[in-house]
Design a protein around this motif. Structure first.
Motif, mmCIF file in Angstrom:
data_model
loop_
_atom_site.group_PDB
_atom_site.id
_atom_site.type_symbol
_atom_site.label_atom_id
_atom_site.label_comp_id
_atom_site.label_asym_id
_atom_site.label_seq_id
_atom_site.Cartn_x
_atom_site.Cartn_y
_atom_site.Cartn_z
ATOM 1 N N ASP A 1 48.999 44.016 41.025
ATOM 2 C CA ASP A 1 48.021 44.374 39.991
ATOM 3 C C ASP A 1 47.179 42.412 40.036
ATOM 4 O O ASP A 1 47.888 41.532 40.570
ATOM 5 C CB ASP A 1 48.497 44.038 38.504
ATOM 6 N N PHE A 2 46.164 42.740 39.437
ATOM 7 C CA PHE A 2 45.203 41.560 39.157
ATOM 8 C C PHE A 2 45.226 40.987 38.302
ATOM 9 O O PHE A 2 45.570 41.316 37.098
ATOM 10 C CB PHE A 2 43.470 42.347 38.923
ATOM 11 N N LEU B 1 40.237 43.444 35.420
ATOM 12 C CA LEU B 1 40.011 44.157 36.848
ATOM 13 C C LEU B 1 38.557 44.449 36.744
ATOM 14 O O LEU B 1 37.502 44.519 37.392
ATOM 15 C CB LEU B 1 40.605 45.218 37.101
ATOM 16 N N VAL C 1 48.050 44.544 49.608
ATOM 17 C CA VAL C 1 48.704 43.640 48.788
ATOM 18 C C VAL C 1 49.549 42.916 49.381
ATOM 19 O O VAL C 1 50.810 43.534 49.545
ATOM 20 C CB VAL C 1 48.704 43.935 47.316
ATOM 21 N N GLY D 1 49.943 37.742 47.878
ATOM 22 C CA GLY D 1 48.729 38.093 46.972
ATOM 23 C C GLY D 1 47.185 38.419 47.680
ATOM 24 O O GLY D 1 46.327 39.038 46.836
ATOM 25 N N TRP E 1 46.050 38.212 44.201
ATOM 26 C CA TRP E 1 46.709 39.475 42.798
ATOM 27 C C TRP E 1 47.999 38.662 43.141
ATOM 28 O O TRP E 1 48.486 38.137 43.704
ATOM 29 C CB TRP E 1 46.721 40.482 43.796
ATOM 30 N N ASN E 2 48.308 39.505 42.100
ATOM 31 C CA ASN E 2 49.966 39.005 42.134
ATOM 32 C C ASN E 2 50.729 40.411 42.623
ATOM 33 O O ASN E 2 50.215 41.576 42.245
ATOM 34 C CB ASN E 2 50.108 39.955 39.864
#
Length: 267
Positions: free
Chosen positions: A174-175, A182, A211, A215, A244-245
């Protein structure tokens, strides 16, 4: 009538015209009645004469003549011949070497005559047991040899083969900040292409990317585009994103495919 007219037109101008019309009214009335009566007699007499003497005679047909109005019978069509193809010839397999098997039969000892000796073990090993003896190919083995067992390899289902990215994991990437951040990032960084504005183009662009474990974003691929510079603008904004995560499987960071829809809409 004349006396009445004299009384009506006394001390009046008789040359005006009305006096003369009243004087000649009876004469005109008689002429009109006679003319109408003559036309009526002429029309009635003409119609009567026509009906009596002027009928068109029907076509003369001899009383003995018979007209057959029955339609001609249709010639029955010949039934079509159904051609049945000849049955396909089945190829007969090559005969194998067989030995006639004699079932046991109860007889008196004195009447038993051994006309055909039973086959020996060597002959039975190279032939198939049957109800008659046939010369053919020798059989090396009656029973088929089972195939060799296939070696079973154990694959770790937690990690895709050849280090390929996952399509779904326990914890999806996720962002930073979630979807709210996002969308804020997209709204702040997307520039509506001028070509799309001029052509009044709007729609949804879908970009797929990977991704990675750290990240970072890579392997961008366009799944759905609308053209007019919107696809290129989507690539530019995605490449501009921070890390990103990463997604995780069994608590370990892994590569994961992610599809991001970007909406272009004119206000």
């Amino acid at each position: 009538m004349g006396a009445l007219n004299e009384i009506i037109f006394e001390n009046r101008n008789k040359e005006y015209g009305a006096y003369k019309l009243r004087e000649e009214y009876s004469l005109y009335l008689k002429k009109a009645l006679l003319t109408g009566l003559g036309i009526f007699i002429l029309l009635f007499g003409g119609a009567f004469t026509y009906l009596k003497y002027g009928k068109v005679k029907a076509l003369d047909i001899d009383e003995g003549t018979t007209i057959d109005l029955t339609p001609e019978p249709k010639t029955p069509e010949k039934p079509k011949e159904i051609i049945t193809p000849p049955p396909a010839k089945l190829e007969e397999p090559e005969p194998q070497n067989q030995i006639k098997f004699l079932p046991p039969e109860a007889k008196i000892d004195e009447s038993v005559i051994n006309e055909t000796p039973p086959p020996g073990p060597e002959e039975m090993e190279k032939a198939i047991i049957s109800d008659k003896t046939i010369k053919g190919e020798e059989v090396t083995s009656v029973f088929a040899i089972p195939p060799a067992p296939i070696e079973t390899k154990i694959i770790n289902i937690d990690q895709p083969m050849d280090d390929k990215p996952f399509t779904a994991v326990e914890q999806m990437p996720d962002f930073p900040g979630g979807l709210t951040e996002l969308y804020k990032f997209l709204n702040a960084n997307i520039n509506y292409p001028s070509a799309a504005q001029k052509s009044n183009t709007s729609g949804r662009v879908v970009v797929n990317f990977v991704v990675n474990e750290d990240g970072t974003i890579s392997n961008l691929k366009l799944l759905k585009g609308i053209g007019f510079g919107c696809d290129e603008e989507s690539y530019r904004v995605i490449k501009k994103m921070s890390k990103w995560n990463p997604g995780k499987q069994n608590g370990k960071a892994v590569k994961v495919y992610y599809s991001l829809p970007i909406l272009f809409k004119l206000e």
